[in-house]
Motif scaffolding. Structure first.
Motif, PDB file in Angstrom:
ATOM      1  N   TYR A   1      52.112  68.884  46.775  1.00 44.43           N
ATOM      2  CA  TYR A   1      50.851  69.271  47.415  1.00 44.43           C
ATOM      3  C   TYR A   1      49.843  68.144  47.327  1.00 44.43           C
ATOM      4  O   TYR A   1      49.139  67.830  48.308  1.00 44.43           O
ATOM      5  CB  TYR A   1      50.312  70.533  46.736  1.00 44.43           C
ATOM      6  CG  TYR A   1      48.957  70.961  47.248  1.00 44.43           C
ATOM      7  CD1 TYR A   1      48.809  71.518  48.515  1.00 44.43           C
ATOM      8  CD2 TYR A   1      47.821  70.788  46.462  1.00 44.43           C
ATOM      9  CE1 TYR A   1      47.565  71.899  48.966  1.00 44.43           C
ATOM     10  CE2 TYR A   1      46.575  71.166  46.916  1.00 44.43           C
ATOM     11  CZ  TYR A   1      46.441  71.725  48.174  1.00 44.43           C
ATOM     12  OH  TYR A   1      45.197  72.101  48.628  1.00 44.43           O
ATOM     13  N   TRP A   2      49.773  67.489  46.145  1.00 43.24           N
ATOM     14  CA  TRP A   2      48.810  66.400  45.982  1.00 43.24           C
ATOM     15  C   TRP A   2      49.230  65.177  46.799  1.00 43.24           C
ATOM     16  O   TRP A   2      48.379  64.428  47.281  1.00 43.24           O
ATOM     17  CB  TRP A   2      48.687  66.027  44.505  1.00 43.24           C
ATOM     18  CG  TRP A   2      48.311  67.215  43.667  1.00 43.24           C
ATOM     19  CD1 TRP A   2      49.130  67.888  42.792  1.00 43.24           C
ATOM     20  CD2 TRP A   2      47.049  67.867  43.658  1.00 43.24           C
ATOM     21  NE1 TRP A   2      48.453  68.929  42.218  1.00 43.24           N
ATOM     22  CE2 TRP A   2      47.157  68.937  42.734  1.00 43.24           C
ATOM     23  CE3 TRP A   2      45.839  67.669  44.321  1.00 43.24           C
ATOM     24  CZ2 TRP A   2      46.106  69.800  42.475  1.00 43.24           C
ATOM     25  CZ3 TRP A   2      44.797  68.516  44.050  1.00 43.24           C
ATOM     26  CH2 TRP A   2      44.926  69.576  43.135  1.00 43.24           C
ATOM     27  N   LEU A   3      50.563  65.013  46.986  1.00 41.30           N
ATOM     28  CA  LEU A   3      51.034  63.940  47.861  1.00 41.30           C
ATOM     29  C   LEU A   3      50.580  64.166  49.305  1.00 41.30           C
ATOM     30  O   LEU A   3      50.158  63.243  49.997  1.00 41.30           O
ATOM     31  CB  LEU A   3      52.563  63.853  47.793  1.00 41.30           C
ATOM     32  CG  LEU A   3      53.224  62.846  48.758  1.00 41.30           C
ATOM     33  CD1 LEU A   3      52.801  61.429  48.415  1.00 41.30           C
ATOM     34  CD2 LEU A   3      54.752  62.993  48.703  1.00 41.30           C
ATOM     35  N   PHE A   4      50.654  65.421  49.741  1.00 40.83           N
ATOM     36  CA  PHE A   4      50.224  65.764  51.102  1.00 40.83           C
ATOM     37  C   PHE A   4      48.731  65.464  51.284  1.00 40.83           C
ATOM     38  O   PHE A   4      48.319  64.878  52.297  1.00 40.83           O
ATOM     39  CB  PHE A   4      50.522  67.244  51.358  1.00 40.83           C
ATOM     40  CG  PHE A   4      50.037  67.732  52.697  1.00 40.83           C
ATOM     41  CD1 PHE A   4      50.732  67.447  53.863  1.00 40.83           C
ATOM     42  CD2 PHE A   4      48.878  68.482  52.794  1.00 40.83           C
ATOM     43  CE1 PHE A   4      50.276  67.891  55.091  1.00 40.83           C
ATOM     44  CE2 PHE A   4      48.409  68.931  54.019  1.00 40.83           C
ATOM     45  CZ  PHE A   4      49.126  68.634  55.173  1.00 40.83           C
ATOM     46  N   LEU A   5      47.911  65.846  50.302  1.00 38.47           N
ATOM     47  CA  LEU A   5      46.475  65.599  50.396  1.00 38.47           C
ATOM     48  C   LEU A   5      46.141  64.109  50.365  1.00 38.47           C
ATOM     49  O   LEU A   5      45.148  63.677  50.948  1.00 38.47           O
ATOM     50  CB  LEU A   5      45.750  66.310  49.252  1.00 38.47           C
ATOM     51  CG  LEU A   5      45.768  67.843  49.291  1.00 38.47           C
ATOM     52  CD1 LEU A   5      44.991  68.398  48.104  1.00 38.47           C
ATOM     53  CD2 LEU A   5      45.197  68.369  50.598  1.00 38.47           C
ATOM     54  N   ALA A   6      46.983  63.330  49.676  1.00 36.05           N
ATOM     55  CA  ALA A   6      46.724  61.896  49.617  1.00 36.05           C
ATOM     56  C   ALA A   6      47.165  61.185  50.893  1.00 36.05           C
ATOM     57  O   ALA A   6      46.553  60.197  51.324  1.00 36.05           O
ATOM     58  CB  ALA A   6      47.431  61.288  48.403  1.00 36.05           C
TER      59      ALA A   6
END
Length: 459
Positions: free
Chosen positions: A398-403
């Protein structure tokens, strides 16, 4: 009995409560609309209402007969065609008007005198008395037009009728009506003329009563012997040509006033563009179109004078004057055409501005859409329901997607910037400053070449 609906079930009739609720909702919608109107300034609201009311009144009176005046204003001028002083009298009541008519009818015509009886506003009793005293009533033929009827009719084009003893003519004059906080409203009022050659008499009738009329100045010139009608034994019909010339000359200041208004609008558009210029420009164009129609009617009247099929105006000086009036009307038409073209140019600028605003909005929306493509791609890819998708098992997916989303968006923005897709034309700086700078460079280069001297020519 209840009427069935499309589904076959009986249709429910609205109750008293439902009807009351509908009325309340309509009242609320009306109050919201009025509130939106009240958000505009009071001056603008009053201005538009005043102009709209005056325009509606103008068009309402264009298709009916000439309105009758309770007490017409009458003035009488007797001038000499060889420059001698004349006489003038005016009436302020109906009894005085009738007295002037009787006195003029009883007086004998003189070879060097011309009589001009002018009415501002008219009614049927006064008109009947006028025709009776001067014996202007033609034989009554069923279906034929009478002088009285022609005076009270509204004529769209210049009319000329001959009744054996007298001729009837009609034309229009332009009038200026002020609108509070708005451009002036141009109206055309009808003027009827009764020309009696044997009596050397001209009767003019305007449809409105206006004591402060410009006719007073012309009447003073005639009485003092200072007009073209007072020279070299002028023909009695010369007064008709003089009045036509006066009506055309009075229209030029009004046309220039509308032209000045357009110039102010053009300067305002340079400082601040917008779509609010449509309405005042359309109003101005309507007034100019009305003035142009007036000039065309004057040209038709001049053509009627020049044809002179009945030899009523057989005088060389009169025909020369009419030719000058015709040229003046053509000049007025050209001035109106020029300002109408300027109106169209301003409207085109408004349309260009509106298209530019639309294009700018679409451009911004397109850039936002392009920058959002990576997020849509990642959302669509990771939203698929495949069994073997390693990214779905990552704890930090999820944090990869936001980054990744802002990274891709910044990357796309940089690429668009480097490609010049976000830049405007080089003239975006300031066209006037750019042109002045280039002119100064050219002058400096020419001065430098002049100081260096011309190159020697080969022998």
């Amino acid at each position: 009995m209840k009427s069935p609906s499309r589904s076959g079930k009986p249709r429910r009739q609205p109750s008293m409560r439902d009807r009351a609720s509908a009325r309340v909702q309509a009242s609320v919608r009306k109050s919201l609309f009025l509130n939106d109107v009240k958000r505009t300034t009071k001056r603008e609201t009053k201005k538009l209402k005043t102009f709209a009311e005056m325009t509606a009144t103008y068009f309402a009176t264009r298709h009916g007969d000439v309105p009758e005046s309770a007490v017409p204003y009458c003035s009488y001028v007797e001038y000499d065609t060889n420059g001698a002083p004349g006489a003038m009298s005016k009436s302020s009541s109906e009894s005085q008007t009738r007295s002037i008519i009787r006195e003029v009818a009883a007086a004998k015509a003189s070879e060097t005198k011309v009589r001009w009886l002018h009415f501002e506003g008219i009614n049927t009793p006064t008109l009947d008395m006028l025709c009776e005293e001067f014996k202007l009533a033609p034989p009554k033929i069923e279906g034929s037009e009478t002088t009285q009827r022609l005076v009270m009719m509204r004529h769209r084009d210049p009319a000329l009728r001959f009744f054996g003893t007298h001729a009837f003519l009609t034309m229009q004059l332009l009038d200026r009506e002020d609108c509070e906080g708005d451009i002036p409203l141009v109206t055309d009022d009808q003027v009827s003329f009764i020309y009696v050659p044997e009596m050397r008499l001209i009767v003019s009738v305007t449809e409105d009563r206006d004591i402060e009329s410009d006719f007073t100045n012309l009447q003073s010139l005639l009485v003092n012997g200072s007009s073209v009608c007072n020279k070299n034994g002028a023909h009695p019909a010369m007064l008709l040509a003089l009045l036509a010339d006066k009506f055309v000359d009075d229209a030029f200041p009004l046309a220039e006033e509308l032209g000045d208004f357009l110039e102010v609008l053009s300067h305002a558009m340079v400082s601040r563009e917008g779509i609010a210029y449509n309405q005042p420009v359309d109003k101005t164009r309507m007034q100019l179109w009305r003035m142009r129609r007036f000039s065309i009617r004057v040209k038709r009247l001049c053509e009627t004078y020049e044809e002179d099929a009945l030899n009523l105006f057989g005088d060389d000086a009169f025909q020369t004057y009419i030719e000058a009036v015709e040229k003046q009307s053509e000049n007025l038409e050209h001035v109106c055409d020029m300002y109408i073209t300027r109106c169209l140019a301003i409207l085109e600028r408004v349309e260009v501005y509106q298209n530019q605003k639309t294009n700018d909005t679409l451009f911004i929306l397109t850039i936002i859409t392009v920058m959002m493509v990576p997020s849509q791609f990642l959302t669509g890819m990771w939203g698929m329901n495949f069994v073997n998708m390693p990214e779905l098992g990552l704890s930090w997916g999820y944090w990869l997607f936001l980054a990744l989303i802002p990274t891709f968006m910044i990357g796309i923005f940089v690429l668009l910037k480097m490609g010049g897709y976000l830049e405007d034309t080089p003239m975006d700086i300031d066209p006037v400053h750019y042109v002045k700078k280039r002119i100064a460079e050219f002058k400096a280069r020419g001065k430098k070449d002049a100081e260096g001297g011309a190159p020697a020519s080969p022998e």
